[in-house]
Write an enzyme that holds these catalytic residues in place. Structure first.
Site: not given
Ligand code: K1U
Ligand code: ZN
Length: 191
Positions: A68, A73, A114-115, A156-157, A160
């Site tokens: 996401g 961001q 989170c990225l 989560h998004e 943000h």
């Molecule tokens: O918003 C962001 O920074 C993106 C985030 C989204 C997210 C991941 C995991 C749980 C909730 C929201 C990411 O993509 S983090 C990297 C990722 O691909 C990931 C990390 C943990 C689980 C699954 C994916």
């Molecule tokens: Zn995030």
């Protein structure tokens, strides 16, 4: 009209009938950048500027291996989210002006990343299931029912867009450790 593309500069035919610029990667703001705490405003019009932003955000999310990305961001403080929770990474979702209209009382504790906080993963409790409304990329109203990873990602998004980063759910001790680590990394990278 078909457009000639290669993988990195793929241009899709635009719904409003003109070819957009090639997709581009946008720098992702890193915690504790204060711009991550700005509250996003509604998107006023789903026009070619927004279509270009959507394409660039999808490109940026896939390049970073994320599931996401919120416009906040990439320092655009408008209510726009892109998501792809599919294994094949071929089911992009676009949520413009999203609203959660229902959330289950049942909560689940999920591991989140989170990225904007690379390398940090921790548990956050959120509603297990949600219903949301949003405009899609053609400006049409859509209703979304989500559970599992999609429900976690939408919540989560949407945080943000309200200026909230997932580390704000953690204890002050953990959050301060993360802040110190991120600032140290930023200092090392600027050397
Ligand atoms: O918003 C962001 O920074 C993106 C985030 C989204 C997210 C991941 C995991 C749980 C909730 C929201 C990411 O993509 S983090 C990297 C990722 O691909 C990931 C990390 C943990 C689980 C699954 C994916
Ligand atoms: Zn995030």
């Amino acid at each position: 009209m078909a457009l000639v593309c290669n993988e990195k500069t793929k241009s899709r035919e635009n719904s409003d009938n003109f070819a957009r610029n090639p997709m581009a990667l946008i720098p992702i703001l890193l915690y504790p950048d204060p711009r991550l705490h700005k509250v996003a405003k509604p998107v006023q019009s789903v026009d070619s500027r927004v279509h270009q932003l959507i394409d660039d955000m999808l490109e940026t999310m896939y390049d970073a291996n994320g599931i996401g990305l919120a416009a906040s961001q990439v320092d655009v403080h408008e209510r726009l989210i892109v998501i792809d929770v599919s294994q094949e990474r071929d089911q992009p979702m676009v949520l413009i002006n999203p609203e959660i209209v229902w959330a289950s009382e049942e909560k689940h504790l999920n591991e989140e990343g989170c990225l904007s906080v690379p390398g940090i993963y921790d548990g956050v409790e959120r509603a297990a299931a949600i219903k949301a409304t949003a405009l899609d990329r053609s400006g049409k109203q859509q209703s979304i029912e989500a559970e599992g990873l999609l429900a976690v990602c939408i919540q989560h998004e949407m945080d943000h867009l309200l200026g909230k980063v997932f580390v704000q759910y953690l204890s002050p001790l953990k959050r301060n450790r993360i802040k110190t680590k991120m600032l140290k990394l930023a200092r090392e990278e600027s050397r």
